[in-house]
Structure formats: C-alpha cells, structure tokens
Design an enzyme around this catalytic site. Structure first.
Site, PDB file in Angstrom:
ATOM      1  N   GLU A  69       0.822  -1.207   0.000  1.00  0.00           N
ATOM      2  CA  GLU A  69       0.000   0.000   0.000  1.00  0.00           C
ATOM      3  C   GLU A  69       0.858   1.260   0.000  1.00  0.00           C
ATOM      4  O   GLU A  69       0.541   2.245  -0.680  1.00  0.00           O
ATOM      5  CB  GLU A  69      -0.944   0.006   1.206  1.00  0.00           C
ATOM      6  CG  GLU A  69      -1.949  -1.129   1.251  1.00  0.00           C
ATOM      7  CD  GLU A  69      -3.057  -0.983   0.215  1.00  0.00           C
ATOM      8  OE1 GLU A  69      -3.050   0.001  -0.557  1.00  0.00           O
ATOM      9  OE2 GLU A  69      -3.935  -1.862   0.175  1.00  0.00           O
ATOM     10  N   ARG A  73       0.521   3.854  -3.139  1.00  0.00           N
ATOM     11  CA  ARG A  73      -0.189   5.083  -2.812  1.00  0.00           C
ATOM     12  C   ARG A  73       0.763   6.248  -2.530  1.00  0.00           C
ATOM     13  O   ARG A  73       0.578   7.349  -3.059  1.00  0.00           O
ATOM     14  CB  ARG A  73      -1.095   4.876  -1.597  1.00  0.00           C
ATOM     15  CG  ARG A  73      -2.151   3.806  -1.787  1.00  0.00           C
ATOM     16  CD  ARG A  73      -3.295   4.027  -0.819  1.00  0.00           C
ATOM     17  NE  ARG A  73      -3.996   2.784  -0.505  1.00  0.00           N
ATOM     18  CZ  ARG A  73      -5.139   2.733   0.168  1.00  0.00           C
ATOM     19  NH1 ARG A  73      -5.699   3.842   0.589  1.00  0.00           N
ATOM     20  NH2 ARG A  73      -5.716   1.573   0.434  1.00  0.00           N
ATOM     21  N   ASP A 216      -4.328  -9.774  -8.712  1.00  0.00           N
ATOM     22  CA  ASP A 216      -4.721  -8.833  -9.764  1.00  0.00           C
ATOM     23  C   ASP A 216      -3.590  -7.990 -10.343  1.00  0.00           C
ATOM     24  O   ASP A 216      -3.261  -8.067 -11.529  1.00  0.00           O
ATOM     25  CB  ASP A 216      -5.848  -7.929  -9.252  1.00  0.00           C
ATOM     26  CG  ASP A 216      -5.559  -7.308  -7.886  1.00  0.00           C
ATOM     27  OD1 ASP A 216      -4.494  -7.565  -7.319  1.00  0.00           O
ATOM     28  OD2 ASP A 216      -6.417  -6.554  -7.388  1.00  0.00           O
ATOM     29  N   GLU A 328     -12.160   0.082  -9.830  1.00  0.00           N
ATOM     30  CA  GLU A 328     -11.830  -0.842 -10.913  1.00  0.00           C
ATOM     31  C   GLU A 328     -12.865  -0.856 -12.042  1.00  0.00           C
ATOM     32  O   GLU A 328     -12.506  -0.943 -13.219  1.00  0.00           O
ATOM     33  CB  GLU A 328     -11.636  -2.264 -10.359  1.00  0.00           C
ATOM     34  CG  GLU A 328     -10.338  -2.468  -9.605  1.00  0.00           C
ATOM     35  CD  GLU A 328     -10.372  -1.896  -8.202  1.00  0.00           C
ATOM     36  OE1 GLU A 328      -9.291  -1.756  -7.586  1.00  0.00           O
ATOM     37  OE2 GLU A 328     -11.475  -1.578  -7.700  1.00  0.00           O
TER      38      GLU A 328
END
Length: 795
Positions: A69, A73, A216, A328
């Site tokens: 993360e 980010r 993903d 998404e």
C-alpha cells in the site's frame, strides 16, 4: 471520515486491522491525489498541495505500514506529483521554484522500504517499520512468513521509475528480483500463480488462482512494465500467463478462481470486485471481445445493486455486501470507451456517477457503502477514491480540450498515478510475435456497430433473470416455550433439572447440564429434553438469517445522505414490505411500562440495550403508542465495521403481538445518531429495508437537497412550509441521565442482552425542545442558498 467530518489518524481511532496498514501518519490522501489535481487543471491547488507536503509530511515515523500500500499510494503519489511538477515547470506555467523536492522525498521513502526485501527469495516482507525497518524487536515486524502475489509483484513500476528518475539502480534491481522469483515459482503445467506465497521457501500457501484479490495487479504490472520500461521479457511472461487465464479462468462473462494444480476445477462459486480491472487490462492487451463481455456482466450487477458488491456469486447475488468506492469498474469503463468510442460506456459511467451522488455523497465527502442492499454507510473514504475513481470518471467524460496534457504520454500505475513513458531506455529490437492482438483497430474488428450489442444482450438477460429478492423469515413460536434467563422461577427449574446457566463476558449465556446434579432421574430427563429444545431453537435461529436494515437520517442538514447499518429483529413489522420514518424520542431502558406514554406516542423510541429482553422493550414502547424503536448497544466501541450482523430474536414466547419495527444499532453507529441529535436538536430518521433514494419524494421528510438547490421557487411556499414544520415529528436530542444499576444478566442467544446502565425516563421539557418557526425558516433559507452555491461549484 466523511460521516464524522474529520481525518482518520492512525492510533487515534480504534484499529480496523489490516485496513489501517495503508496509514502511516504521512498525509496519505493528500499525497495520493497530487496528480489528480493537475489532471483536473487545478494547478494552483496542486502547487499549494505540494508546498503543504514538503512543509508538513514526515516519513520518519515509528509505525508499521504495508509495503504494498505504501508503495502504490505514497511512493507512487510522490512520483506522480514529481512528474506533474516537472511538466508544469518545463512549460513555465507553475512550479518554477521546484527543485525535485518530491523526488527526494520519494527516494527517502524508497530507502525506508528497501529493508523489506532482505529475504533469501527477494520477495518483500508484507510490512515494514518506517523508522526501524524489519527483523529487530523495535520494528514489530519481520516475523511474517507469507505475502500475497500482488503484494510482491506490484512494485516494479514505482521502483523502476524511482531508479530511472534518480539514477540509482538499486530500487529497480530489487523489484525485478521479486518479479523473477514469482515467475520461476509459477505452476509449470498450468502457468498460473497462487494467491499467497511463503517469502522464504517460495511454497504456495494458497493455491487458488484468479485475476482478483491477491493476484490482480501482478498481471497488470507485467504488461505495464513492458509498456513503461520497454523490456519485452515482461510482455513474454504476460502473454504466457494470459493464455492460461483465458484457457482456465475466463468463462465469459465470468472469471472464476481455479486451483493451480487442477485448473479445470473451479475453486469457488463467487467473484470479488477487484477483478473488475481485468477488462481494462484486456483492452491494453488488445483482446476486446472478452473485455466487453465481462464488463457487461459487471455493469448489470452494478445496476442491480447500485454498486458493485465486494463479492458476488455466479448467479449475481451479493456475497460480501460492502462497497468501499473502488475504482476498478470505472477504470475498465474508461479503457473500453477509449478503445471503442462506443457511447454505451458513457452511459455506464453516468450510472456510476449518479449512484455515487445519490447514495454515497454525504456532507463531508463520499462515504463507503457498508451494505449495498440497505444503502448503509461506513465512516470511510479511502484515498484511492480521489486518486483513482474520480480520475477515471473525469477522463471518461473529458474532451481533449479539457485535459491540460496528453495522457497518452504516460502509463497509469495500479493506483492511477502518472509515470512518463520517456522513462523507457530500451534500445534493443523487439520480437514482433509478441504484438499479436495488441493495440487493435476496433473499426476493423467490429465493422458493424451492432456487433458488441449482440453479445451484450444475452449477458443482460442472464443477470436480469437472477437476483430474486430474498424471502424474509417471519418468526413463529419457540420450542423453548416461555424460558427467560432473568426469571427467578425459571432459574430454579433449571437448577432442579441439573442445568447451570453461565454468563459470558460478551453478554451471552451458556447452558450446561450435569445430570448428577438434578434432584431426580425424572428431572434429569426433563433437563435433557429442555437442552435439546434450546439447541434446536438456537440452530433454527442461526439458519434463518435476516438481511441487515437501514436507519437513514433524512432531515436537515443530512437529507438522507447518512445511512447506518442496523440489525433486524426476528419479530415485529417486516420492513421489506413497508418503510417507517420520522420520530421523536429519547433513550429509555424500555423494561417497564412507560410513565409518560404521551411523549412516545406516534414516534420512534430510542432504547438503551440491557436489563431485559428485546421483545419486552418492544411490547412496552408499543403499549405506549410508539410506532417503532431503535435499540442502541451499550458496549462501548462496538461497530458494524468489526462485529457480525446482530439479530434481535424473540423471548421464547409468541411475538405475534409485536407489530412495530425494532432495529439495533451498534455503539459506533448509535453515537452518530446521538451526535446528530446533540448538534441539530431535531432529527428525522427513516427505518427501512434499504436507504430511500434521495431523489424520491416522500411525505415523511422534507424535500431533498437536490431539489432545493435547483430551484427555490419549486419548493413549498412559506405558509405551506410553516404548516409543514408545525406538523412534522422529530427525534429530540435530550441526553439521558444515566445511573449504574446492578441487574440479573438475561439470556443472549435468544434475543438476550448484556447488562446495561439504567436510563431514567426523561421528562418532557417544552421550553428546552421548542424552536420557533422563524428560526427554523432562517436556517432553512441559509441551507437553500448553500446548496444552490454548491451546485454552481465544480465537483
């Protein structure tokens, strides 16, 4: 925190577990949205935001964060902001003072993440301490053995960009090593990867494989690393993986997980919302038809539930009901529109945009959906909402003239940060065979405009025929007859039968029989029969699960924009067949006949949990003339975010006499309602199966905010409005007077409750509760003007 209108600071709010690993006291949302400001042509705001980051943000924090993360980010946000600052400076428009300060911060952060890669495999630890690194006692990390494939495989874009911006190759080298290891550990027969891997041994811990959560962005970064870095090795690996995905996982329009060693067998019967990015990735790959099919399935599920549920079944029912405003689906919609220019995708984007405004918009931002079935909210707006969801929706509708730069010169990271394609330093010849089905001309592929529509229709029909509304359980008589855990006579009967009642710390009770303690063999047999009946009743109640309900605050200044998840009762009015709203009351225990029934009559009563059974509370307020009740948990800190749905069951007797609705709010959600009462004195609520669309008219509340903002003249005239105010019924904000009181703890598995502080029944104070119509009218006019101005402002 858009419901409580303040920022979320790590350590100041109750822990949410792994969700908080993204927070590191480094102004996450501010950094994550820097390049969004430039894309929206808010260059003055961008410059001010950069100055704030440089002035206020510190990275030397003794705090454990997620490597994944923090990379996508924060590191990605700093690099995206740096790219935008350099672009603006080169144009001479803004940022003329900029001297790569964001890049220096990015390198500092990259150095702080590097200790996580100190493993024999090269796969990073999932967490790192920003100040102390890993593996030391002061780091509070370094003991983990597993990480997700996406966590280790979603590093290369940011780390390679950092290396190429700074000239220091160490970051790209570590990211490549992790990617190489994952590739080597793929299952060689299926060419698929699992979801979780041991970072030391390389053994697959979870052997399920799909394109959603856990994997993903690993696939995404293989293809985008080729695009950004020009290394055809990444494209070759992606193409091999992609062929296996289309062979085993893709069952158009579905994308189902399989076992990496048995890829012909589905591993589960539901899909998670993170796979919604995959149609967009297929567009980049150039495989348009399956992208259109899967996107259509996702679109129909979105229309069915207003938002894409966090997980949904193969027959398109809700599996996990949350929706944290994920990007998404908007991302794939944007890429499909870019590829096809089919206006159908503009309509899909409009649906997303309108639902965000209708159901998620609250006074201080946009609130994540706690439950798409009820429309209830969670006090959460993740940074990716502004970094990604907003960005892709803006790009979808933007004309070329709206964009301050050409986005074709950049690649989007998985967090939608913009990295310039000029970072590519490839000089070698590429193998043309890798370009098969890449960058297609959609006009040649689909010469007939009706062609995509022909294979969207069957998917639409398939979804429409699914998702029937659930039939709700209506409780009847109980096998346990009239047993009540706080009835002394009943407890004496249990003692004679050798049954002990044990109070647990969480408020439940446990029944244990010792036949040798019964007064006789006959009593022991009665005890055994009683225990069997109680187990059957408990089993029945566990099977007959009711869906959650909604408490929606519909009065000024909320206007239906705050929705709280409420637990249902297995008795009383069925809110799936009718709504109930607008009330005035104060917290009662509700465990005895109310002395001032006229105060509760015609209103929804607020009830404090404890002292007696839920059904007893319902009967007492119903006798007083209440039209509904809301029970607020007295267990401080309890929340629907962390606790499973609480269902209030009956008391063992027939509850057919209870005809009003009763809902349960955990402590956190209840406090939001009570705080609204304290601040605004008068609050209207709606009890329903799910949140009422704020665009609908109802005689149970004031006109909605959108209508107010559009045209003041279309609202009721002053005389009519004054009459409306006089006839409206409100919840009163008076605080209860609380006294501690010892009491017997009632049963909890059968509608039983934890002991609670007794709440004195308040006395009506007309002077304290009264407010002049003139004063309310002034507030109302002020709100109208504010909403009119808000409509004029840009989102």
């Amino acid at each position: 925190m858009p419901l409580t209108c303040r920022g979320r600071v790590r350590g100041l709010e109750p822990s949410r577990g792994d969700v908080d690993d993204a927070l590191g006291k480094f102004s996450l949302t501010l950094i994550d949205t820097l390049d969004t400001l430039v894309l929206l042509n808010k260059t003055a705001e961008f410059e001010e935001a950069v100055k704030r980051v440089l002035k206020d943000v510190r990275l030397d924090n003794d705090i454990v964060v997620s490597v994944f993360e923090t990379n996508i980010r924060v590191l990605g946000g700093l690099l995206g902001g740096h790219s935008m600052a350099v672009m603006l400076k080169e144009r001479g428009e803004r940022m003329l003072w900029y001297q790569d300060e964001l890049l220096h911060m990015a390198k500092d952060l990259g150095i702080r993440l590097l200790p996580a890669f100190n493993t024999s495999s090269g796969l990073p630890y999932p967490r790192v301490n920003l100040r102390h690194g890993v593996q030391g006692p002061e780091t509070r990390t370094g003991t983990e053995t597993d990480t997700c494939t996406a966590c280790a495989g979603t590093i290369i874009l940011e780390f390679a960009a950092l290396s190429r911006f700074t000239g220091d190759p160490v970051f790209e080298a570590h990211a490549r090593r992790a990617m190489d290891f994952l590739w080597e550990k793929r299952q060689r027969n299926s060419n698929l990867v699992g979801k979780t891997i041991n970072i030391h041994s390389g053994e697959w811990v979870c052997r399920d494989s799909g394109v959603g959560a856990g994997i993903d962005s690993y696939y995404e970064y293989l293809l985008k690393a080729y695009i950004l870095l020009g290394d055809d090795q990444f494209l070759q690996r992606f193409n091999i993986h992609y062929a296996s995905i289309m062979k085993y996982i893709s069952q158009p329009p579905l994308l189902l997980d399989v076992h990496i060693h048995k890829p012909l067998l589905p591993a589960r019967t539901w899909m998670d919302s993170l796979l919604a990015f995959f149609p967009g990735l297929q567009v980049l790959k150039g495989d348009i038809r399956p992208a259109i099919e899967t996107h259509e399935m996702l679109y129909q599920v979105t229309k069915k539930h207003n938002f894409l549920p966090e997980a949904f079944t193969t027959d398109f029912r809700v599996h996990w009901a949350q929706h944290p405003l994920r990007p998404e689906f908007a991302e794939s919609t944007y890429f499909l529109y870019k590829a096809t220019r089919d206006p159908y995708y503009l309509e899909a984007g409009r649906t997303v945009l309108e639902n965000l405004n209708r159901f998620a918009r609250v006074p201080c931002g946009f609130a994540a959906m706690k439950d798409v079935r009820t429309g209830s909210h969670e006090d959460r707006m993740d940074s990716f909402f502004l970094a990604e969801t907003f960005k892709y929706l803006f790009l979808l509708f933007a004309e070329e003239d709206d964009l301050p730069f050409d986005v074709e010169d950049y690649v989007f990271t998985t967090e939608a940060h913009l990295l310039p394609l000029s970072l590519s330093m490839a000089t070698e010849e590429l193998d043309d065979s890798n370009f098969e089905w890449t960058c297609p001309n959609t006009r040649l592929l689909f010469p007939d405009p009706a062609y995509p529509r022909n294979f969207r229709e069957p998917i639409r029909s398939a979804v429409d025929k699914s998702c029937p509304r659930p039939r709700l359980f209506r409780s009847g008589s109980s096998l346990a007859q009239d047993f009540m855990a706080n009835n002394p006579e009943h407890l004496e009967l249990l003692r004679r039968m050798g049954v002990n009642l044990i109070h647990l710390k969480d408020g439940r009770v446990q029944l244990v029989q010792h036949a040798t303690q019964a007064v006789s063999a006959v009593a022991a047999e009665d005890g055994m029969r009683f225990m069997q009946e109680m187990m059957e009743l408990s089993s029945q109640q566990q099977k007959e699960q009711l869906p959650p309900r909604a408490v929606q605050i519909i009065s000024h200044p909320f206007f239906g924009r705050v929705v709280l998840t409420a637990g249902p009762a297995q008795f009383g009015m069925d809110l799936s067949k009718s709504n109930l709203g607008v009330s005035r009351s104060k917290p009662y225990t509700g465990c005895s006949e109310l002395s001032n029934a006229e105060f509760v009559a015609g209103r929804i009563a607020l009830l404090q949990r404890g002292q007696c059974m839920f059904a007893e509370k319902a009967r007492n307020i119903q006798k007083a003339g209440a039209i509904g009740g809301i029970v607020i948990d007295d267990n401080e800190g309890s929340s629907s975010d962390t606790a499973p749905l609480f269902q209030m069951a009956g008391d063992g007797r027939s509850t057919d006499d209870v005809t009003l609705p009763l809902l349960f709010l955990f402590h956190k959600e209840g406090n939001i309602l009570l705080e609204a009462l304290k601040e605004h004195r008068e609050v209207e609520v709606l009890l329903s199966e799910k949140a009422r669309d704020r665009g609908e008219e109802t005689d149970m509340r004031r006109p909605n905010a959108t209508e107010q903002a559009k045209d003041l003249d279309t609202l009721v005239d002053l005389e009519t409005f004054q009459e409306y105010l006089k006839s409206s019924i409100f919840i009163s904000p008076q605080e209860p007077n609380i006294e501690e009181e010892e009491s017997e703890q009632p049963e909890a598995g059968l509608g039983e409750e934890t002991p609670a502080s007794a709440v004195e029944e308040p006395v009506e104070d007309d002077d304290a509760n009264s407010q002049s119509v003139d004063s309310l009218m002034a507030d109302w006019q002020e709100d109208l003007e504010a909403f009119k101005q808000m409509e004029k402002d840009e989102l």
